[in-house]
Write a protein that holds these residues in place. Structure first.
Motif, PDB file in Angstrom:
ATOM      1  N   GLY A   1       0.621  -1.224   0.288  1.00 41.74           N
ATOM      2  CA  GLY A   1       0.013  -0.287  -0.088  1.00 41.74           C
ATOM      3  C   GLY A   1       0.671   1.551  -0.326  1.00 41.74           C
ATOM      4  N   LEU A   2       0.137   2.303  -0.467  1.00 39.82           N
ATOM      5  CA  LEU A   2       0.872   3.744  -0.269  1.00 39.82           C
ATOM      6  C   LEU A   2      -0.098   4.482   0.152  1.00 39.82           C
ATOM      7  CD1 LEU A   2       3.538   4.682  -2.356  1.00 39.82           C
ATOM      8  CD2 LEU A   2       1.463   6.039  -3.773  1.00 39.82           C
ATOM      9  N   VAL A   3       1.233   5.436   1.443  1.00 43.37           N
ATOM     10  CA  VAL A   3       0.237   6.422   2.314  1.00 43.37           C
ATOM     11  C   VAL A   3       0.947   7.486   1.103  1.00 43.37           C
ATOM     12  CG1 VAL A   3       0.493   7.858   4.223  1.00 43.37           C
ATOM     13  CG2 VAL A   3       0.288   4.849   4.129  1.00 43.37           C
ATOM     14  N   ILE A   4       0.108   8.649   0.804  1.00 44.77           N
ATOM     15  CA  ILE A   4       0.099   9.208  -0.026  1.00 44.77           C
ATOM     16  C   ILE A   4       0.064  11.084   1.081  1.00 44.77           C
ATOM     17  CG2 ILE A   4      -0.132  11.003  -1.586  1.00 44.77           C
ATOM     18  CD1 ILE A   4      -1.651   8.739  -3.084  1.00 44.77           C
ATOM     19  N   ALA A   5       0.923  11.790   1.705  1.00 44.60           N
ATOM     20  CA  ALA A   5       1.735  12.799   1.647  1.00 44.60           C
ATOM     21  C   ALA A   5       1.671  14.472   1.664  1.00 44.60           C
ATOM     22  CB  ALA A   5       1.767  12.672   2.920  1.00 44.60           C
ATOM     23  N   VAL A   6       1.268  14.249   0.380  1.00 44.78           N
ATOM     24  CA  VAL A   6       1.785  15.615  -0.396  1.00 44.78           C
ATOM     25  C   VAL A   6       0.615  16.350  -0.568  1.00 44.78           C
ATOM     26  CG1 VAL A   6       3.485  14.198  -2.050  1.00 44.78           C
ATOM     27  CG2 VAL A   6       0.763  14.069  -2.528  1.00 44.78           C
ATOM     28  N   PRO A   7       1.082  17.592  -1.615  1.00 44.12           N
ATOM     29  CA  PRO A   7      -0.184  18.604  -1.577  1.00 44.12           C
ATOM     30  C   PRO A   7      -1.089  18.157  -2.448  1.00 44.12           C
ATOM     31  CG  PRO A   7       1.625  19.550  -1.527  1.00 44.12           C
ATOM     32  CD  PRO A   7       1.779  18.033  -1.082  1.00 44.12           C
ATOM     33  N   THR A   8      -2.793  18.603  -2.052  1.00 41.08           N
ATOM     34  CA  THR A   8      -3.820  18.219  -2.389  1.00 41.08           C
ATOM     35  C   THR A   8      -3.530  18.062  -3.817  1.00 41.08           C
ATOM     36  OG1 THR A   8      -5.020  18.697  -1.153  1.00 41.08           O
ATOM     37  CG2 THR A   8      -6.166  18.213  -2.730  1.00 41.08           C
ATOM     38  N   SER A   9      -3.093  19.420  -4.930  1.00 37.91           N
ATOM     39  CA  SER A   9      -3.390  18.917  -6.287  1.00 37.91           C
ATOM     40  C   SER A   9      -1.995  17.749  -7.093  1.00 37.91           C
ATOM     41  CB  SER A   9      -2.413  20.502  -6.366  1.00 37.91           C
ATOM     42  OG  SER A   9      -0.981  20.888  -6.467  1.00 37.91           O
ATOM     43  N   SER A  10      -1.168  16.862  -5.735  1.00 34.91           N
ATOM     44  CA  SER A  10      -0.502  15.640  -6.530  1.00 34.91           C
ATOM     45  C   SER A  10      -1.364  14.946  -5.953  1.00 34.91           C
ATOM     46  CB  SER A  10       0.826  16.237  -6.249  1.00 34.91           C
ATOM     47  OG  SER A  10       1.617  17.284  -6.258  1.00 34.91           O
ATOM     48  N   HIS A  11      -2.651  14.463  -5.697  1.00 31.05           N
ATOM     49  CA  HIS A  11      -2.884  13.423  -5.078  1.00 31.05           C
ATOM     50  C   HIS A  11      -3.208  12.685  -5.669  1.00 31.05           C
ATOM     51  CE1 HIS A  11      -4.717  14.230  -1.011  1.00 31.05           C
ATOM     52  NE2 HIS A  11      -3.164  14.688  -1.066  1.00 31.05           N
ATOM     53  N   GLY A  12      -3.580  13.414  -7.346  1.00 31.78           N
ATOM     54  CA  GLY A  12      -4.177  12.559  -8.496  1.00 31.78           C
ATOM     55  C   GLY A  12      -2.928  11.158  -9.049  1.00 31.78           C
ATOM     56  N   ASP A  13      -2.084  12.196  -9.204  1.00 32.78           N
ATOM     57  CA  ASP A  13      -1.523  11.086 -10.130  1.00 32.78           C
ATOM     58  C   ASP A  13      -0.524   9.994  -9.271  1.00 32.78           C
ATOM     59  OD1 ASP A  13      -1.065  12.928 -11.967  1.00 32.78           O
ATOM     60  OD2 ASP A  13       1.075  14.243 -11.616  1.00 32.78           O
ATOM     61  N   TYR A  14      -0.524  10.269  -8.076  1.00 32.78           N
ATOM     62  CA  TYR A  14      -0.006   9.777  -7.047  1.00 32.78           C
ATOM     63  C   TYR A  14      -0.904   8.420  -6.649  1.00 32.78           C
ATOM     64  CZ  TYR A  14       4.402  11.370  -6.087  1.00 32.78           C
ATOM     65  OH  TYR A  14       6.019  12.174  -5.467  1.00 32.78           O
ATOM     66  N   ILE A  15      -1.979   9.005  -6.602  1.00 34.07           N
ATOM     67  CA  ILE A  15      -3.352   8.009  -6.519  1.00 34.07           C
ATOM     68  C   ILE A  15      -3.229   6.826  -7.859  1.00 34.07           C
ATOM     69  CG2 ILE A  15      -5.701   7.091  -6.499  1.00 34.07           C
ATOM     70  CD1 ILE A  15      -6.028  10.011  -4.599  1.00 34.07           C
TER      71      ILE A  15
END
Lengths: 290, 290, 290, 290
Positions: free
Chosen positions: B24-38
């Motif tokens: 799994g991946l825990v994403i902790a970056v600014p909201t604008s980058s959420h999409g790419d990582y997800i």
């Protein structure tokens, strides 16, 4: 109290109002009879203490204050929070600037014991009945004026819903100085008389809390259990009522002016009327400059 | 945490997302980058944990959940109140009917420490930034849906007033089941991180209170002095964050579904948008059926 | 923690104590084995952290400190109250003179969860097991020395009475500076881990209170119900234990001396011994100058 | 009260004691005059209410009860904790077994406002003056008897030390049923009238807490600040005193027996005497069977 200040009961009415030994009259009758008594007292040169509201309509309130002014007797409307140590201390902190610039206040009025279904069905508007004390208090504490009201209400029982009678309601108000105030009211708080006020500012917060029946706490395997809140206004505000009557005596004897003015009494009625209208129209209601 | 769940940092990105040892991946970056990582995570078959909001717009949120569904990986949006023992216990009491039929909730979100003036001037809408956690919580606790929002805001400083930026705001909401909810928010509570929720019903009340830095009380001639509230979310919600990550691990390992659904994530954004619009238009804003 | 400070488990003992990568040793074994590990660690040049008591007898404590001094390694005995924010803040207030001249302290130690009957029957003296942390704390907070002890105990169950084993006990102590201290202990507080200390002085009072599992309060017709106390030392003193281990790391790295001295460790054992003797002889027991 | 129950003041003494309209006498004069008034009242057939102590010595107490018995009038000694809702509720919980088998009680009596140095120098023993109410209460609540006392005291000022006068003292007592009780007393609690009692048992704990002047709390960057405790017995026990006088009226009218018996009054004096002797001799003092 009666003997101390030379009062009497309704059955002694005729004599007492002409009595030369009387200085003031404490009126404790239904609102619809306030007018008659206030006028009689004024004509007999007696200062008057009356619980809120002085009268239902702003016009009648104006008239009664006018009569008392003509006869140069004080018309003293009671808002007991002003005489309660906890509420007064909170107001003092705000007025002294202890917590800085106010932005919000959240107020809770949970009445207890709850009225019967019959009482509720027979009428009594929740805004007129419950909002006045807190609206008076917050205007005084913030030295500010209510400008707009948005109000919603709910009914806890099917019978009330059918008759469009609300026994729970919330008002959200804005003030001239830019603060936002919420006031949540309930005809019945099952856990006791719940009267709280919290004022939030940029340097801190002031909170008026509840009083409990006892200070006893039981700790067991389920947690800590403290007593119920005091059950009603008579025990919660007992000292405030005493202070209030003492202040009335001082006013009648010319020692101190009565702190609640005609404008205060009228404004709280206007705010209640605005809340009622907001609920009926589902619109934000604005109150004109006083 | 990182070593326990096989995570890594951004600089290890390329390797880590292809890693066969990752679940799994825990994403902790600014909201604008959420999409790419997800999207990357989903394509690599990795479940994703992301702090609210998943994305800014309901449309993008829909898209990202769609991508994750296609790749059969869970998209887990974090609302830590659901994993906090105090908030969860309050919700449980309400859901079990311990306090009867709910009519009101009053919520307070006082952030701490307050942001700099620069941060406030650069943007960030108070409703989008502060309302989400409490709106998610109250919808969940009451198993109810927000239908209308009325919101007002104030600015604590002249510089903010000039730029029409509110750092204090209050929302009043009505729900499908007929409850009335107030949510008072402040960017800065000078006395610490003040997060409370009170739910009122016909048989009682549930209250979630604050946690303090210490339990030490000094009593002197002026009264009792207790410690400041915990200063911020990291200490107040530390255990909740741990519970949340453990729950994410369980979800990734297929042991339990993630409690926050796509519909929840979208609705809280819609409520924030409605509040923003209400403040801008000075009208009550209604949110359509979901 | 283990990886951070290069520790290991007992099974890795042989290697780890010779390891050149180790700076310190955290000992968490029964008291009877403390001596062996402390000596091995000292001979390998490793600083030692050990939970109280360092050893059972003052003589053995003296010897172990002597060995560590010879090898120039710190022997760090853990008393977590010194590293707990609430207890430390209370001590600081007293030491700064915030409350004036101390005359009294009342301390409560209610353990939780309670041990099994088997454990109690097998031994463990209540004074040795429960009094040390509070005796260390109050000596430190007051910067004072215990001079006399009077102790009584009771047994909550018939089986314990028959074996003359006390699971509840109270000590009353006098200090060199003239204060009077009571310490009430119980092997089992049914309502959770109850650890409080109150210090009374001529200008005020300082109180260290308990921590609760949650901050949720239910109000119903019977009163207010809050959560149980935290259940045990691991949750109540979690942060204190972290602070303690960090302080040990600092001491091992030469950044700061360890606050608990040999004299402190010996004195708390002497006080426990005096309490045991007082209960056995039903006399006030005096402790000689250290 | 006076008019309600047909009382009078000392200057009306001669008339009032012979009055056929009187049913009872409330005596509020120095202890040394209690005897005369009690005897006069008894001979006139009047029930008597007197604040503790009825008399200084057990012998005189015996005599006065004997006189009242002969004249068949009640001799009602006032211990207001028995009539205080909080203390009475705590006692009731213990007596009902709500918390199980009692092992400990810790009591605090902090008087306020503190007396002048002159008053302290002129005498008044701290055990006789302060211990009686709590010793009566705990005997009643636990339905138990004090068997041994160990007491220590300290002086907060040099002038008191020189005269061997203690203004702070602590008693540790054991009971017939095997409980251990501590009672910490101070002539002056700088932060207000501090009266608490905590009873610990194998299934839980009962605590009687303090009452505050107001319920107002200020929160600022330093923490939460609540009001001072009520300043003295008159405000803290106001309702208890009212209840007590009402109960005396009931007793005089034959409706209910007075709850405090001769044996109770004598025992609390014996316990105070034992505490005084313990402090003087630095020994544990045992009190014989009553």
């Amino acid at each position: 109290m009666l003997s101390q200040f030379g009062g009497g009961t309704k059955t002694e009415e005729t004599n007492s109002l002409n009595s030369t030994t009387l200085d003031g009259l404490v009126i404790a009758v239904p609102t619809s009879s306030h007018g008659d008594y206030i006028k009689k007292a004024a004509k007999n040169g007696l200062g008057v203490f009356v619980e809120k509201p002085v009268a239902e309509s702003p016009e009648e309130i104006e008239e009664l204050y006018h009569v008392c002014e003509q006869h140069q007797v004080p018309l003293c409307c009671g808002f007991q929070r002003r005489f309660d140590k906890s509420y007064a201390q909170a107001a003092q902190h705000v007025q002294q600037g202890s917590i800085g610039k106010v932005s919000n206040a959240n107020i809770f009025f949970g009445d207890s014991p709850g009225p019967s279904l019959e009482f509720l069905l027979e009428g009594g508007n929740i805004f007129y009945d419950l909002s006045c004390h807190d609206v008076d208090f917050i205007r005084w504490a913030l030295n500010d004026e209510i400008e707009s009201v948005y109000a919603c209400g709910t009914s806890s029982r099917e019978e009330l819903t059918e008759c469009n009678i609300q026994d729970n309601a919330t008002m959200m108000m804005t003030t001239a100085k830019g603060s936002i105030i919420t006031l949540t009211m309930s005809r019945r708080a099952a856990y006791g008389y719940d009267q709280r006020c919290e004022i939030f500012a940029d340097q801190g917060k002031v909170n008026v809390g509840n009083e409990f029946e006892t200070t006893t706490i039981i700790s067991d395997e389920h947690g800590d259990h403290s007593s119920r809140l005091k059950n009603s206004f008579d025990t919660r505000f007992r000292d405030a009522f005493t202070n209030e009557i003492n202040a009335f005596a001082d006013t009648v004897m010319g020692k101190a002016p009565w702190p609640v003015k005609k404008e205060d009494v009228i404004r709280v009625q206007q705010v209640a009327a605005a809340a009622k209208k907001s609920l009926e129209t589902n619109q934000i209601v604005y109150i004109g400059k006083r």
